[in-house]
Design a protein around this motif. Structure first.
Motif, PDB file in Angstrom:
ATOM      1  N   ARG A  13       0.831  -1.212   0.000  1.00 29.65           N
ATOM      2  CA  ARG A  13       0.000   0.000   0.000  1.00 29.65           C
ATOM      3  C   ARG A  13       0.864   1.260   0.000  1.00 29.65           C
ATOM      4  NH1 ARG A  13      -3.754   0.793   5.098  1.00 29.65           N
ATOM      5  NH2 ARG A  13      -1.671   1.063   5.996  1.00 29.65           N
ATOM      6  N   ARG A  14       1.943   1.229   0.775  1.00 25.79           N
ATOM      7  CA  ARG A  14       2.836   2.391   0.825  1.00 25.79           C
ATOM      8  C   ARG A  14       3.440   2.669  -0.540  1.00 25.79           C
ATOM      9  NH1 ARG A  14       8.092   2.647   0.534  1.00 25.79           N
ATOM     10  NH2 ARG A  14       9.177   4.503   1.319  1.00 25.79           N
ATOM     11  N   ASP A  15       3.979   1.650  -1.201  1.00 27.51           N
ATOM     12  CA  ASP A  15       4.604   1.858  -2.504  1.00 27.51           C
ATOM     13  C   ASP A  15       3.583   2.252  -3.554  1.00 27.51           C
ATOM     14  OD1 ASP A  15       6.920   1.226  -1.274  1.00 27.51           O
ATOM     15  OD2 ASP A  15       7.354  -0.587  -2.424  1.00 27.51           O
ATOM     16  N   PHE A  16       2.402   1.651  -3.467  1.00 30.11           N
ATOM     17  CA  PHE A  16       1.344   1.979  -4.430  1.00 30.11           C
ATOM     18  C   PHE A  16       0.962   3.450  -4.322  1.00 30.11           C
ATOM     19  CE2 PHE A  16      -3.155   2.399  -5.536  1.00 30.11           C
ATOM     20  CZ  PHE A  16      -3.176   1.851  -6.804  1.00 30.11           C
ATOM     21  N   LEU A  17       0.718   3.916  -3.112  1.00 29.92           N
ATOM     22  CA  LEU A  17       0.317   5.310  -2.922  1.00 29.92           C
ATOM     23  C   LEU A  17       1.463   6.270  -3.194  1.00 29.92           C
ATOM     24  CD1 LEU A  17      -1.898   5.001   0.293  1.00 29.92           C
ATOM     25  CD2 LEU A  17      -2.641   5.253  -2.088  1.00 29.92           C
ATOM     26  N   SER A  18       2.713   5.853  -2.911  1.00 26.69           N
ATOM     27  CA  SER A  18       3.845   6.747  -3.167  1.00 26.69           C
ATOM     28  C   SER A  18       4.011   7.030  -4.647  1.00 26.69           C
ATOM     29  CB  SER A  18       5.128   6.129  -2.602  1.00 26.69           C
ATOM     30  OG  SER A  18       5.495   4.970  -3.335  1.00 26.69           O
ATOM     31  N   MET A 200      12.273   3.534  -8.025  1.00 22.70           N
ATOM     32  CA  MET A 200      11.879   3.530  -6.626  1.00 22.70           C
ATOM     33  C   MET A 200      13.022   3.060  -5.735  1.00 22.70           C
ATOM     34  SD  MET A 200       8.816   1.387  -4.803  1.00 22.70           S
ATOM     35  CE  MET A 200       7.580   2.204  -5.786  1.00 22.70           C
ATOM     36  N   LEU A 201      13.700   2.011  -6.164  1.00 20.95           N
ATOM     37  CA  LEU A 201      14.807   1.487  -5.365  1.00 20.95           C
ATOM     38  C   LEU A 201      15.943   2.501  -5.282  1.00 20.95           C
ATOM     39  CD1 LEU A 201      15.359  -1.128  -3.840  1.00 20.95           C
ATOM     40  CD2 LEU A 201      16.527  -1.994  -5.856  1.00 20.95           C
ATOM     41  N   PRO A 218      10.381  -7.403   8.222  1.00 19.02           N
ATOM     42  CA  PRO A 218      11.206  -8.439   7.578  1.00 19.02           C
ATOM     43  C   PRO A 218      11.410  -8.127   6.099  1.00 19.02           C
ATOM     44  CG  PRO A 218       9.542  -9.449   8.968  1.00 19.02           C
ATOM     45  CD  PRO A 218       9.234  -7.979   8.946  1.00 19.02           C
ATOM     46  N   LEU A 219      12.623  -8.362   5.631  1.00 20.40           N
ATOM     47  CA  LEU A 219      12.952  -7.993   4.250  1.00 20.40           C
ATOM     48  C   LEU A 219      12.140  -8.781   3.225  1.00 20.40           C
ATOM     49  CD1 LEU A 219      16.800  -7.412   4.402  1.00 20.40           C
ATOM     50  CD2 LEU A 219      15.023  -5.756   3.911  1.00 20.40           C
ATOM     51  N   GLU A 220      11.727  -9.992   3.581  1.00 18.23           N
ATOM     52  CA  GLU A 220      10.870 -10.739   2.659  1.00 18.23           C
ATOM     53  C   GLU A 220       9.560  -9.996   2.424  1.00 18.23           C
ATOM     54  OE1 GLU A 220      12.368 -11.984   5.233  1.00 18.23           O
ATOM     55  OE2 GLU A 220      13.748 -13.531   4.472  1.00 18.23           O
ATOM     56  N   SER A 221       8.996  -9.420   3.524  1.00 16.47           N
ATOM     57  CA  SER A 221       7.766  -8.638   3.386  1.00 16.47           C
ATOM     58  C   SER A 221       8.013  -7.378   2.573  1.00 16.47           C
ATOM     59  CB  SER A 221       7.219  -8.277   4.766  1.00 16.47           C
ATOM     60  OG  SER A 221       6.846  -9.425   5.491  1.00 16.47           O
ATOM     61  N   VAL A 222       9.176  -6.745   2.759  1.00 18.95           N
ATOM     62  CA  VAL A 222       9.506  -5.549   1.986  1.00 18.95           C
ATOM     63  C   VAL A 222       9.568  -5.877   0.498  1.00 18.95           C
ATOM     64  CG1 VAL A 222      11.250  -3.777   1.577  1.00 18.95           C
ATOM     65  CG2 VAL A 222      10.731  -4.483   3.912  1.00 18.95           C
ATOM     66  N   PHE A 223      10.266  -6.957   0.166  1.00 23.68           N
ATOM     67  CA  PHE A 223      10.430  -7.333  -1.245  1.00 23.68           C
ATOM     68  C   PHE A 223       9.085  -7.657  -1.881  1.00 23.68           C
ATOM     69  CE2 PHE A 223      10.967 -10.407  -4.617  1.00 23.68           C
ATOM     70  CZ  PHE A 223      11.999  -9.881  -5.360  1.00 23.68           C
ATOM     71  N   LEU A 224       8.326  -8.567  -1.262  1.00 26.80           N
ATOM     72  CA  LEU A 224       7.044  -8.967  -1.845  1.00 26.80           C
ATOM     73  C   LEU A 224       6.047  -7.819  -1.848  1.00 26.80           C
ATOM     74  CD1 LEU A 224       6.711 -12.545  -0.302  1.00 26.80           C
ATOM     75  CD2 LEU A 224       7.382 -11.933  -2.622  1.00 26.80           C
ATOM     76  N   GLY A 225       6.113  -6.958  -0.811  1.00 28.81           N
ATOM     77  CA  GLY A 225       5.227  -5.806  -0.796  1.00 28.81           C
ATOM     78  C   GLY A 225       5.514  -4.842  -1.930  1.00 28.81           C
ATOM     79  N   LYS A 226       6.793  -4.606  -2.202  1.00 28.37           N
ATOM     80  CA  LYS A 226       7.162  -3.733  -3.307  1.00 28.37           C
ATOM     81  C   LYS A 226       6.709  -4.324  -4.640  1.00 28.37           C
ATOM     82  CE  LYS A 226      11.096  -1.235  -1.386  1.00 28.37           C
ATOM     83  NZ  LYS A 226      10.436   0.062  -1.638  1.00 28.37           N
TER      84      LYS A 226
END
Length: 424
Positions: A13-18, A200-201, A218-226
């Motif tokens: 959601r954060r990346d989508f809205l950003s 973005m990265l 957790p970085l796994e959540s960061v990666f999959l979330g992005k």
């Protein structure tokens, strides 16, 4: 697991809205208006495919074995006289067998059959796609030439019986053009939208936001979330332009006179070709092409995130993304070649190779009516998406934890597992 999924959705959601909730997104949304030149290139490629496919058209003569050599000889003479753009399609001569159905011959896949001649040459019957076609008249002229060669004196002109029949399908040329259009569209959208991962990265590495996220989630959540957030942006982009296209088409349709459109279709085969359909049908074709786009986007987006995390500066990120883009252009070239040669070994290789499979299978959906093979292809691609994401997550973890600047794959993994400083 619930905590992991919740963190992933928060990042998504954060990346989508950003991306979406910014004025610059409007410029990005309207980017296709500035890419008409690329669209023209794609249209030129599609027309070239159509021209090559038209070369695969044919006319067929079902004749007795004793007439085959005479037909070939007459065909050579007539083609020499009609050399150039007025030359007829390729002639295929078959030995007639009891029970041969000319309509079945016209429905054979692999090439467009414009006309079929059967029966005795003195009074042949010709089945053609369009009444009064040049292909049908050429077959009648061919039979007349054979009869004149055999006659010692005056011969009565051959009176052929013509019958037009609708084949009930779309020409191979039109379907190959649709396949190339699907390949070009998926490639262009994937390259345009998945490339957002690099920008973005680079931004988050420059302002150290990625390190804050790594400390909190957790970085796994960061990666999959992005990856999920970028996919959401891509779907929004496609939905916007699909709605614009449907709305524009609806408005255009209301301004047309149905009687004039019907008259134009009857008078012009090119206009009638606008009603062409892919072999799998429009509904399945659009749905499966969207599924292939998702697979291609996940593959490319995961690679961009995993490789881009290895860089320490914005310039390094851009340099690392260049080989990926070049590789993707190579996959596009392979898939475009497969679209122009369906059923060949090249097409099979393109459909099996993981990174070209979504593009090549989208092209196959336009020319092959088999639905089951696409479900199998989606399973094969989903397996590779999982493997690529698994590898890219580890690359992403190692790159973020090491601060970039090198391919510290195992080193970053060991640091994440809390190994001693001596091992770092």
């Amino acid at each position: 697991m619930n905590h992991f999924v919740r963190n992933m959705l928060v990042i998504a959601r954060r990346d989508f809205l950003s991306i979406v909730a910014t004025p610059t997104f409007l410029l990005f949304l309207l980017a296709p208006l500035f890419m008409i030149g690329l669209g023209a290139i794609g249209g030129l490629g599609a027309s070239q495919l159509a021209d090559s496919a038209r070369g695969a058209g044919r006319i067929v003569a079902l004749a007795d074995a004793a007439d085959i050599e005479a037909l070939r000889s007459a065909d050579q003479r007539l083609r020499a006289a009609l050399a150039g753009r007025g030359a007829p399609p390729t002639l295929l001569i078959r030995v007639a067998a009891p029970g041969d159905d000319p309509r079945a011959v016209m429905r054979e896949k692999g090439s467009d059959t414009y006309a079929v001649m059967h029966g005795p040459l003195a009074a042949p019957a010709i089945v053609e796609q369009e009444a009064g076609s040049r292909s049908g008249r050429y077959l009648a002229l061919l039979a007349d030439a054979v009869m004149r060669d055999r006659a010692a004196g005056t011969v009565t002109p051959v009176e052929a019986r013509f019958e037009s029949v609708a084949t009930g399908g779309t020409s191979v040329a039109a379907q190959q053009s649709m396949g190339f259009g699907a390949v070009f569209t998926i490639f262009l959208l994937t390259l345009l939208l998945a490339g957002q991962a690099v920008g973005m990265l680079a931004e988050e590495k420059g302002n150290k936001v990625i390190e804050i996220l790594a400390a909190a989630v957790p970085l796994e959540s960061v990666f999959l979330g992005k990856l999920l957030g970028l996919l959401g942006v891509a779907i929004l982009f496609i939905a916007f332009w699909s709605a614009m296209a449907v709305g524009g088409g609806f408005i255009a349709a209301t301004q047309m006179d149905p009687a004039a459109v019907a008259a134009a279709n009857a008078a012009s085969p090119a206009a009638a070709a606008l009603g062409a359909a892919p072999a799998t049908g429009w509904a399945f074709f659009i749905a499966i092409c969207f599924a292939y786009f998702v697979m291609e986007f996940l593959l490319l987006g995961a690679v961009f995130l995993g490789v881009g995390a290895q860089a320490g500066t914005v310039r390094e990120i851009q340099m690392l993304s260049l080989p990926i883009t070049i590789f993707q252009v190579g996959m596009f070239s392979l898939s475009a070649a497969a679209a122009s040669a369906p059923g060949t070994a090249l097409a099979t290789v393109a459909q099996i190779f993981p990174f070209s499979s979504p593009l090549a299978m989208a092209a196959r959906a336009a020319t092959d009516g088999d639905h089951a093979v696409h479900l199998l292809a989606l399973g094969w691609q989903a397996l590779w998406v999982g493997l690529v994401i698994l590898l890219s997550v580890r690359l992403f973890r190692s790159g973020v934890l090491s601060g970039g600047g090198g391919w510290k794959f195992w080193r970053g993994t060991a640091r994440a597992q809390g190994d001693s400083p001596a091992l770092r």
